[in-house]
Design an enzyme around this catalytic site. Structure first.
Site, PDB file in Angstrom:
ATOM      1  N   ASP A  79       3.161   3.166 -61.222  1.00  0.00           N
ATOM      2  CA  ASP A  79       4.389   3.392 -60.471  1.00  0.00           C
ATOM      3  C   ASP A  79       5.515   2.708 -61.257  1.00  0.00           C
ATOM      4  OD1 ASP A  79       6.216   4.212 -58.602  1.00  0.00           O
ATOM      5  OD2 ASP A  79       5.129   3.449 -56.866  1.00  0.00           O
TER       6      ASP A  79
HETATM    7  C1  BGC Z   1       7.747   5.300 -55.950  1.00  0.00           C
HETATM    8  C2  BGC Z   1       6.853   6.428 -56.383  1.00  0.00           C
HETATM    9  C3  BGC Z   1       7.661   7.461 -57.130  1.00  0.00           C
HETATM   10  C4  BGC Z   1       8.344   6.795 -58.298  1.00  0.00           C
HETATM   11  C5  BGC Z   1       9.135   7.746 -59.168  1.00  0.00           C
HETATM   12  C6  BGC Z   1       8.604   4.763 -57.079  1.00  0.00           C
HETATM   13  O1  BGC Z   1       9.556   3.877 -56.623  1.00  0.00           O
HETATM   14  O2  BGC Z   1       6.963   4.271 -55.381  1.00  0.00           O
HETATM   15  O3  BGC Z   1       6.194   6.987 -55.286  1.00  0.00           O
HETATM   16  O4  BGC Z   1       6.845   8.515 -57.539  1.00  0.00           O
HETATM   17  O5  BGC Z   1       9.220   5.801 -57.796  1.00  0.00           O
HETATM   18  O6  BGC Z   1      10.257   8.194 -58.554  1.00  0.00           O
END
Ligand code: BGC
Length: 745
Positions: free
Chosen positions: A290
């Site tokens: 993530d």
């Molecule tokens: C989130 C993810 C997301 C990623 C990209 C993160 O802050 O937890 O679920 O896919 O950002 O946008």
């Protein structure tokens, strides 16, 4: 356009090895892929390999700190193999051209994006969709989301979120499938099927990304990004299955989670990623972090610095670094110093290139870049119709005293509340490239039906979601007095649920509760339409409103769908997939709890209870009403006993005992009465969604085998134990009838 010579060389290798794209995407064996990938990797420098392990955001939006700028230079230099937050044919083509024509090896980029519940056509939030219990529809909306995303140049969605959660303070429950492991697993499978379909031959599907691995849905105290601490038994039994179900369905990628689990951050957790995910779960795609998860291992106190963090992640099995630029800055040095074996890098790059092959990008890097298709597919009329249908199927009727709903012809409706005419909030959180102003508001939806239904709509906002301004109350009350019925549309604004939106108070925000009380005092029937991303505590409403519709955030077609239900064009059938507490102090509250050694007895103080509130929820898991009624005859079972290899059949007949056609979600539960470890008081094991005309009956059969009764036993082996069980059936997790059966040795 200048085609890089190494790319040409490589493309020739591919062409000789694989023949046409069709042959490759339809019939090429893993070995053939492997050979082609090895040929490409033989040409790559270590820096270029690390580039493939690097994912950067563009400047089209982000969901975290932007550490790096100048992504175009990174692409050109082969420092980045995938991008996110860039979409549309025009933009992705522009960036792909840099990768293919201006980088040394011309390796195409993967474009990823959070297409969670739609790209431009926005469907209900995932929690809402889960309340439909309609797996085919959920597969269909995921496939449309994929089709629109693919038409806009995207190859990869960061979905489905498979984080089970019993924690309504946590804002991301809106993105999941609720609290139940079994149902969550079925939904995870449906979504993966929808996103990935049969593959990428037509360039109209996208890779799924199972997230957030693992157990992100149970942060301590419901606070976002907080520690997760649970027994391995609990993790394996309740939290792990939906992720593994999605993997089993063929999901090509997995995203690590922000949290630590049993004191090890997920992104550096070799046991989690290698042993559980790859070995036990059979996952052979690539693992992405993530947003800046690797860097955060320093703050977690698990890595001394970012170099160390990168080593921990790579050695734990993380293939791709999202936005943290840790691999980009430090991994080369870690390989050269022997801290990360070259074989680990090669394995990661191999997995990533394998995905690019599967997507067909080596044959044609621009196969997702068709402007005509983009125009025809994105936000098409056909998609709006499905969005409306899915939205109607996601609405839960929580209360309907004296048949207040549906609204009958000839009424004057006072439509009030901060969300009554609102559009922008209807798409909810995580709404991709969705445009709120394209949503149909409740006001518009009702007005469209006003003429044919012969009713009048009088609108007044009354108050906002937040703040303490009560100045609009009196006008709204005036409008209510001049009407026959009040429809108050209240709830959360879309930025109150989603990532980083934990709440300690899950009541209606601002002065909305007070507003409802003022409306109630007019004496007119009060219908509340709720919009929110999580279960809310609404005891006053449950007591005082005449009717309540839980509509969550329903997306682009929200207003039409809500009008369909208000006017009776559609008979609601959805049922809650998360328990509604009476009070936040009951959280976590869930239907499949343990019995304890002192289950509550109202005649004994020394039993498990609160002194100031019942143990029971306000609305239980599985609950939802209809405009018709259903009766259940007695449950029967095919035999009182069954063996480990037998199938037992339970049977019940359900009748539509009301006056209009409707759908019922019949729920099957079991309870293991005595085990080598304590077992929950009930567990969902199946359901039937049936449609019945008035007076019509259907007999439903539920087949149970010993594998349905399996669990992690005292010695942590997974399997059934002989003994007594209850088989239960009913319209929700509380109103159940049961039969006792015995599983024999
Ligand atoms: C989130 C993810 C997301 C990623 C990209 C993160 O802050 O937890 O679920 O896919 O950002 O946008």
């Amino acid at each position: 356009m200048k085609i890089n010579s190494l790319y040409l060389l490589f493309a020739t290798i591919v062409a000789i090895g694989l023949g046409s794209c069709d042959k490759r995407t339809q019939g090429t064996t893993e070995n053939e892929y492997r050979h082609q990938i090895d040929s490409l990797m033989a040409l790559m420098t270590l820096e270029e390999k690390i580039g493939q392990m690097t994912l950067f955001t563009t400047d089209w939006g982000s969901t975290g700190p932007t550490i790096r700028e100048g992504y175009q230079d990174d692409i050109r230099a082969g420092r980045c193999g995938a991008l996110f937050n860039s979409h549309t044919v025009e933009f992705t083509r522009q960036l792909q051209e840099i990768a293919v024509n201006e980088s040394r090896l011309g390796i195409p980029l993967i474009f990823g994006y959070d297409v969670i519940h739609g790209y431009k056509t926005i469907f209900p939030i995932p929690l809402a969709e889960s309340c439909s219990w309609d797996l085919d529809m959920m597969e269909q909306t995921a496939s449309i989301a994929a089709r629109e995303a693919a038409a806009a140049g995207l190859h990869w969605t960061f979905a489905p979120m498979c984080d089970m959660s019993r924690e309504p303070r946590w804002g991301r429950v809106m993105e999941g499938a609720g609290e139940d492991t079994w149902l969550g697993s079925e939904i995870a499978r449906a979504r993966v099927r929808g996103f990935q379909g049969d593959g990428f031959n037509n360039a109209d599907r996208v890779m799924a990304c199972v997230k957030h691995f693992a157990a992100y849905g149970d942060p301590v105290a419901g606070r976002e990004y907080n520690t997760v601490d649970m027994s391995e038994r609990f993790f394996r039994e309740y939290y792990l299955p939906p992720y593994l179900a999605a993997i089993d369905e063929g999901a090509m990628t997995v995203m690590t989670s922000f949290n630590d689990l049993d004191a090890i951050p997920a992104t550096g957790n070799q046991w989690l990623l290698e042993d559980v995910l790859r070995e036990e779960g059979g996952f052979n795609g690539f693992i992405v972090t993530d947003y800046t998860c690797i860097n955060e291992m320093v703050e977690h106190g698990y890595a001394t610095d970012e170099t160390h963090a990168g080593e921990l992640a790579a050695n734990a099995g993380v293939d791709m670094d999202m936005q943290g630029a840790v691999y980009h800055r430090f991994l080369k040095e870690s390989v050269e110093s022997g801290k990360v074996p070259m074989s680990t890098i090669d394995a990661a790059v191999h997995r990533i290139l394998w995905a690019k092959f599967k997507l067909g990008l080596f044959d044609d890097p621009f196969r997702y870049c068709n402007a005509d298709r983009e125009k025809a597919v994105v936000f098409s009329q056909a998609h709006q119709e499905i969005a409306r249908d899915m939205a109607r199927k996601s609405i839960v009727l929580l209360k309907n005293e004296n048949q207040t709903l549906p609204l009958i012809n000839g009424k004057r409706i006072a439509l009030v509340g901060p969300l009554a005419a609102d559009k922008v909030n209807l798409i909810g959180a995580w709404s991709g490239a969705g445009e709120g102003d394209k949503c149909v508001s409740v006001l518009e939806g009702l007005e469209q039906q006003a003429a044919t239904k012969n009713f009048t709509v009088l609108y007044a906002k009354g108050c906002d979601f937040n703040g303490s301004d009560r100045s609009g109350f009196s006008n709204a009350v005036q409008v209510a007095r001049n009407s026959d019925v009040i429809v108050a549309v209240v709830g959360e604004s879309k930025d109150l649920s989603g990532e980083a939106t934990s709440r300690v108070d899950i009541n209606l925000p601002g002065v909305q509760q007070e507003f409802l009380e003022v409306l109630k005092a007019t004496g007119k029937p009060l219908v509340v339409v709720l919009m929110n991303g999580r279960p809310l505590t609404i005891p006053w409403m449950a007591e005082n409103a005449d009717a309540i519709l839980e509509t969550w955030w329903l997306g682009t077609q929200a207003g039409n769908a809500i009008a369909d239900v208000l006017t009776g064009e559609y008979n609601p059938s959805a049922k809650l997939t998360m328990t509604f507490p009476r009070h936040v102090g009951q959280v976590p509250i869930y239907y499949n709890h343990k019995n304890t050694g002192r289950p509550f007895d109202p005649n004994s103080k020394w039993t498990s209870h609160y002194v100031d509130m019942p143990n029971t929820p306000l609305y239980p898991f599985g609950f939802g009403l209809s405009y018709t009624t259903f009766s259940y005859d007695s449950l029967s079972v095919s035999a009182p006993e069954f063996g480990m290899k037998d199938t037992l059949t339970a049977q019940v007949t359900v009748t539509n005992s009301g006056t209009r056609s409707g759908e019922e979600i019949v729920q099957w539960y079991v309870r293991d009465l005595v085990g080598s470890v304590t077992r929950p008081v009930k567990e969902l094991k199946g359901f039937d969604k049936i449609s019945l005309a008035p007076g019509e009956s259907k007999t439903l059969k539920f087949k149970i085998t010993s594998s349905d009764l399996s669990f992690y036993r005292a010695d942590m082996t997974f399997g059934p134990e002989p003994g007594a069980f209850w088989v239960m059936v009913g319209p929700d997790s509380e109103r159940l009838q049961r039969k006792e059966v015995r599983l024999m040795e």
